[in-house]
Enzyme design. Structure first.
Site: not given
Length: 477
Positions: A49, A160, A207
């Protein structure tokens, strides 16, 4: 590192998954595929995060991936199918790609890479369409060639491990190939990251970046503004093991993720204003650090000085920044966070600055290897600290993840932490090589076998992983 995604000729019959996908394609469409596109999932070793706050992260690609078989047609239509029967077929005109945000389906993630429409409640289908449309917009909204695709995925959904982002990246890559365009890996990563924002998730690009920039045998330090990737050679003597807590959480279908983004954005402005900066133009916590030319340790002290641990109300935020409630809603909140009444600014900022420092220490230890004393243990300690911060300050864990992390540590891991957005999904553990078998046996018995539902999922939920390669095109040899 090569600038463009590789194109490799491969003997399809020698690869069982590709052979099965080829047969499924031929059964579906009555013709062989022209080529195959692959985009891997990823595991983030540390740095959770913080990419959307502008800070570096440290992921690696994994073997599990999204794979698509593709051929081109002159019908000006895109035909999509999935090897998983629960995902329905879809056909759309390549001249008029629209995403129905009120009727979420698996293929919309594909089309997002091909189109830029913002949606709020989605499942994995949206990402395919996102990938296609994103490339179309990059090319100037040209009419795309028609194509037929069959998609196969081995990344567990909502785990995840970036299944949705891999689907976007795969769609963007194959759309580029179908339309005879050439884009480098960095451009594809940046386009794909923007595509997911059309879905409504305000992610930071980790990602998509690792999906395109990954190389076998090495993790990567991914930095932003500008986007770049550096090799991180992991120390010998330990491996990484992924374990799924079997709680699914689709970050794009909830507001959990975007609430954290908003809290970091507000914290940015509060810290900037407290130090006399032009806070109106700053959006990320990393920008405050850069403007102040401060260290991460100094930023942590600033957080303690400026922000209080108690949650901030809307009224308190507006008073501190000198803005109206309408400006708060319009300028700082996202569409799916308009309902939020309180903001935990102190906790979120503390996590971000602390986690950013842990990423740099993690890379530093890896750079010292193999000469680093107790290198594996030091990395494990950083992972444990990361999970505690995610759990206590960012509040993005869940009881099942916390239980799984504790079991992993009890079973011999030197470090274990949640990976991905959290609120479910996977943990990643660093396990000494000589303890891997006993570790797997213990985690299997303590977490999976004890629960009938988890026992059914265990085969695809507990596995050793190593750094894999990035997105690629395969041609039949």
């Amino acid at each position: 590192m090569a600038a463009h995604p590789p194109k490799t000729k491969i003997l399809i019959s020698a690869n069982k998954r590709l052979q099965n996908l080829k047969e499924a394609f031929e059964k579906k469409y009555g013709e062989p595929p022209l080529f195959y596109a692959r985009a891997p999932g990823r595991v983030n070793l540390i740095g959770e995060h913080i990419d959307y706050c502008g800070y570096a992260v440290l992921p690696m690609a994994i073997e599990q991936s999204i794979l698509a078989a593709v051929t081109v047609n002159d019908s000006k239509k895109i035909y999509l199918a999935n090897t998983e029967p629960k995902y329905k077929d879809f056909t759309v005109s390549s001249e008029d790609i629209e995403i129905d945000k009120d009727n979420p389906q698996w293929y919309y993630y594909f089309l997002c890479g091909v189109k830029g429409i913002q949606v709020s409640h989605v499942d994995s289908a949206y990402y395919f369409l996102c990938g296609v449309k994103g490339i179309q917009e990059h090319l100037g909204k040209v009419t795309l060639s028609g194509m037929k695709c069959v998609v196969d995925g081995t990344i567990p959904a909502s785990s995840g491990l970036s299944s949705s982002s891999a689907l976007v990246c795969c769609a963007a890559l194959l759309t580029m190939e179908v339309n005879h365009k050439s884009l480098n890996k960095v451009a594809l990563a940046e386009i794909s990251a923007k595509c997911e924002r059309y879905i409504g998730t305000e992610g930071g690009g980790m990602d998509q970046s690792i999906s395109f920039l990954a190389e076998e045998g090495t993790a990567k330090l991914i930095e932003f503004h500008p986007l770049r990737a550096s090799d991180v050679r992991l120390p010998e003597g330990a491996v990484f093991v992924i374990s799924n807590c079997c709680v699914e959480m689709n970050k794009a279908a909830t507001s959990h993720f975007n609430i954290r983004v908003v809290e970091c954005r507000i914290a940015t402005k509060m810290l900037a204003k407290a130090r006399g900066l032009e806070w109106g133009r700053l959006l990320k916590l990393s920008q405050v650090q850069a403007e102040l030319e401060a260290s991460l340790e100094e930023m942590l002290r600033l957080v303690a000085e400026v922000l209080h641990p108690e949650p901030y109300s809307r009224e308190e935020v507006c008073k501190a920044l000198g803005i109206t409630t309408e400006q708060l809603c319009t300028d700082l909140l996202s569409p799916n966070t308009q309902h939020v009444a309180q903001f935990k600014l102190y906790q979120r900022a503390r996590h971000v600055y602390g986690e950013a420092a842990r990423v740099l220490r993690f890379k530093s230890v890896c750079d010292e290897a193999p000469s680093a004393p107790n290198g594996v243990q030091r990395l494990g300690d950083l992972m444990k600290q990361s999970h505690a911060s995610c759990r206590d300050l960012y509040e993005c864990s869940c009881p099942e993840l916390d239980q799984l992390v504790e079991i992993c540590l009890q079973s011999g891991a030197v470090g274990s932490r949640l990976t991905g957005a959290g609120w479910g999904g996977c943990a990643v553990s660093m396990v000494p090589t000589d303890k891997v078998e006993s570790f797997l046996k213990s985690v299997r018995e303590l977490y999976y076998t004890a629960d009938p539902r988890r026992a059914q999922l265990e085969k695809h939920s507990l596995f050793v992983t190593k750094p894999g390669g990035g997105a690629a095109i395969f041609l039949e040899d």
